[in-house]
Design a protein around this motif. Structure first.
Motif, PDB file in Angstrom:
ATOM      1  N   LYS A  33    -168.270 -21.813 -73.993  1.00  0.00           N
ATOM      2  CA  LYS A  33    -169.010 -21.234 -75.117  1.00  0.00           C
ATOM      3  C   LYS A  33    -170.111 -22.178 -75.600  1.00  0.00           C
ATOM      4  CE  LYS A  33    -165.200 -18.373 -76.434  1.00  0.00           C
ATOM      5  NZ  LYS A  33    -164.165 -18.031 -77.356  1.00  0.00           N
ATOM      6  N   ALA A  34    -170.492 -23.095 -74.737  1.00  0.00           N
ATOM      7  CA  ALA A  34    -171.506 -24.081 -75.113  1.00  0.00           C
ATOM      8  C   ALA A  34    -172.858 -23.414 -75.336  1.00  0.00           C
ATOM      9  CB  ALA A  34    -171.649 -25.146 -74.025  1.00  0.00           C
ATOM     10  N   ALA A  35    -173.584 -23.964 -76.262  1.00  0.00           N
ATOM     11  CA  ALA A  35    -174.949 -23.487 -76.501  1.00  0.00           C
ATOM     12  C   ALA A  35    -175.797 -23.798 -75.274  1.00  0.00           C
ATOM     13  CB  ALA A  35    -175.524 -24.194 -77.733  1.00  0.00           C
ATOM     14  N   ALA A  36    -176.925 -23.165 -75.213  1.00  0.00           N
ATOM     15  CA  ALA A  36    -177.850 -23.453 -74.118  1.00  0.00           C
ATOM     16  C   ALA A  36    -178.097 -24.952 -74.076  1.00  0.00           C
ATOM     17  CB  ALA A  36    -179.158 -22.702 -74.343  1.00  0.00           C
ATOM     18  N   GLY A  37    -178.253 -25.468 -72.911  1.00  0.00           N
ATOM     19  CA  GLY A  37    -178.506 -26.891 -72.775  1.00  0.00           C
ATOM     20  C   GLY A  37    -177.572 -27.542 -71.774  1.00  0.00           C
ATOM     21  N   PHE A  38    -176.374 -26.958 -71.554  1.00  0.00           N
ATOM     22  CA  PHE A  38    -175.494 -27.498 -70.523  1.00  0.00           C
ATOM     23  C   PHE A  38    -176.086 -27.124 -69.177  1.00  0.00           C
ATOM     24  CE2 PHE A  38    -171.642 -26.904 -67.751  1.00  0.00           C
ATOM     25  CZ  PHE A  38    -171.448 -28.256 -67.516  1.00  0.00           C
ATOM     26  N   SER A  39    -176.420 -28.125 -68.398  1.00  0.00           N
ATOM     27  CA  SER A  39    -177.144 -27.903 -67.151  1.00  0.00           C
ATOM     28  C   SER A  39    -176.253 -27.442 -66.005  1.00  0.00           C
ATOM     29  CB  SER A  39    -177.854 -29.189 -66.738  1.00  0.00           C
ATOM     30  OG  SER A  39    -176.887 -30.181 -66.401  1.00  0.00           O
ATOM     31  N   GLY A  40    -174.947 -27.534 -66.191  1.00  0.00           N
ATOM     32  CA  GLY A  40    -174.054 -27.196 -65.097  1.00  0.00           C
ATOM     33  C   GLY A  40    -173.828 -28.357 -64.155  1.00  0.00           C
ATOM     34  N   VAL A  41    -174.264 -29.552 -64.565  1.00  0.00           N
ATOM     35  CA  VAL A  41    -174.089 -30.756 -63.756  1.00  0.00           C
ATOM     36  C   VAL A  41    -173.172 -31.715 -64.510  1.00  0.00           C
ATOM     37  CG1 VAL A  41    -175.245 -32.769 -62.774  1.00  0.00           C
ATOM     38  CG2 VAL A  41    -176.348 -30.534 -62.667  1.00  0.00           C
ATOM     39  N   THR A  42    -172.189 -32.231 -63.803  1.00  0.00           N
ATOM     40  CA  THR A  42    -171.362 -33.285 -64.372  1.00  0.00           C
ATOM     41  C   THR A  42    -171.385 -34.481 -63.428  1.00  0.00           C
ATOM     42  OG1 THR A  42    -169.326 -32.512 -63.305  1.00  0.00           O
ATOM     43  CG2 THR A  42    -169.790 -31.651 -65.511  1.00  0.00           C
ATOM     44  N   LEU A  43    -171.132 -35.620 -63.990  1.00  0.00           N
ATOM     45  CA  LEU A  43    -170.941 -36.839 -63.215  1.00  0.00           C
ATOM     46  C   LEU A  43    -169.441 -37.077 -63.180  1.00  0.00           C
ATOM     47  CD1 LEU A  43    -173.747 -38.870 -64.974  1.00  0.00           C
ATOM     48  CD2 LEU A  43    -173.867 -37.761 -62.737  1.00  0.00           C
ATOM     49  N   ALA A  44    -168.956 -37.770 -62.174  1.00  0.00           N
ATOM     50  CA  ALA A  44    -167.514 -37.986 -62.085  1.00  0.00           C
ATOM     51  C   ALA A  44    -167.201 -39.431 -61.744  1.00  0.00           C
ATOM     52  CB  ALA A  44    -166.907 -37.074 -61.028  1.00  0.00           C
ATOM     53  N   PHE A  45    -166.094 -39.877 -62.308  1.00  0.00           N
ATOM     54  CA  PHE A  45    -165.524 -41.188 -62.003  1.00  0.00           C
ATOM     55  C   PHE A  45    -164.146 -40.919 -61.437  1.00  0.00           C
ATOM     56  CE2 PHE A  45    -162.688 -44.661 -63.197  1.00  0.00           C
ATOM     57  CZ  PHE A  45    -163.315 -45.714 -62.576  1.00  0.00           C
ATOM     58  N   ASN A  46    -163.868 -41.465 -60.256  1.00  0.00           N
ATOM     59  CA  ASN A  46    -162.576 -41.271 -59.624  1.00  0.00           C
ATOM     60  C   ASN A  46    -161.690 -42.469 -59.915  1.00  0.00           C
ATOM     61  OD1 ASN A  46    -162.796 -38.712 -57.920  1.00  0.00           O
ATOM     62  ND2 ASN A  46    -164.707 -39.794 -57.553  1.00  0.00           N
ATOM     63  N   ALA A  47    -160.559 -42.198 -60.528  1.00  0.00           N
ATOM     64  CA  ALA A  47    -159.617 -43.228 -60.927  1.00  0.00           C
ATOM     65  C   ALA A  47    -158.491 -43.324 -59.908  1.00  0.00           C
ATOM     66  CB  ALA A  47    -159.060 -42.888 -62.305  1.00  0.00           C
ATOM     67  N   ASP A  48    -157.748 -44.425 -59.979  1.00  0.00           N
ATOM     68  CA  ASP A  48    -156.670 -44.626 -59.014  1.00  0.00           C
ATOM     69  C   ASP A  48    -155.294 -44.225 -59.538  1.00  0.00           C
ATOM     70  OD1 ASP A  48    -156.223 -46.700 -60.783  1.00  0.00           O
ATOM     71  OD2 ASP A  48    -156.432 -48.286 -59.295  1.00  0.00           O
ATOM     72  N   SER A  49    -155.230 -43.684 -60.763  1.00  0.00           N
ATOM     73  CA  SER A  49    -153.951 -43.259 -61.327  1.00  0.00           C
ATOM     74  C   SER A  49    -154.200 -42.401 -62.564  1.00  0.00           C
ATOM     75  CB  SER A  49    -153.102 -44.466 -61.723  1.00  0.00           C
ATOM     76  OG  SER A  49    -153.713 -45.158 -62.808  1.00  0.00           O
TER      77      SER A  49
END
Length: 111
Positions: A33-49
């Protein structure tokens, strides 16, 4: 390339490009339900646990990030959470037992 249930993964030499449908991503992040502006791109950090996911989310929040979804188990066997950094970039922090990290901490896609 590896694909699995609506997401495709491309090995980028220690990093991974993942393509996921925007409606699924909005639902996953809690931004449906986010307002306009969310680009549909996320960055990710992969953790080990799972613990590392929670620690990373706490560190991000202490640095000024807004937690969108706290750490939680997901249907595919992993553990994830999301935050928005002070510049409004959305980050996923994920532990995926199916995608191990190598000795340098880089993600390894299974064959």
């Amino acid at each position: 390339m590896r694909d699995s249930k609506g997401v495709a993964f491309f090995d980028a030499g220690g990093a991974v490009l993942s393509l996921y449908g925007i409606d699924d991503l909005k639902r996953d992040t809690g931004l449906e339900k986010a307002a306009a502006g969310f680009s549909g791109v996320t960055l990710a950090f992969n953790a080990d646990s799972e613990r590392s996911v929670d620690e990373t989310l706490a560190a991000a929040e202490n640095a000024g990030a807004k937690i969108l979804k706290g750490g939680h188990k997901v249907f595919w066997g992993g553990y994830i959470g999301y935050f928005s950094d002070p510049d409004a970039h959305v980050w996923e922090v994920a532990y995926n037992p199916q995608f191990p990290l190598d000795d340098r901490g880089l993600i390894v896609l299974p064959a």
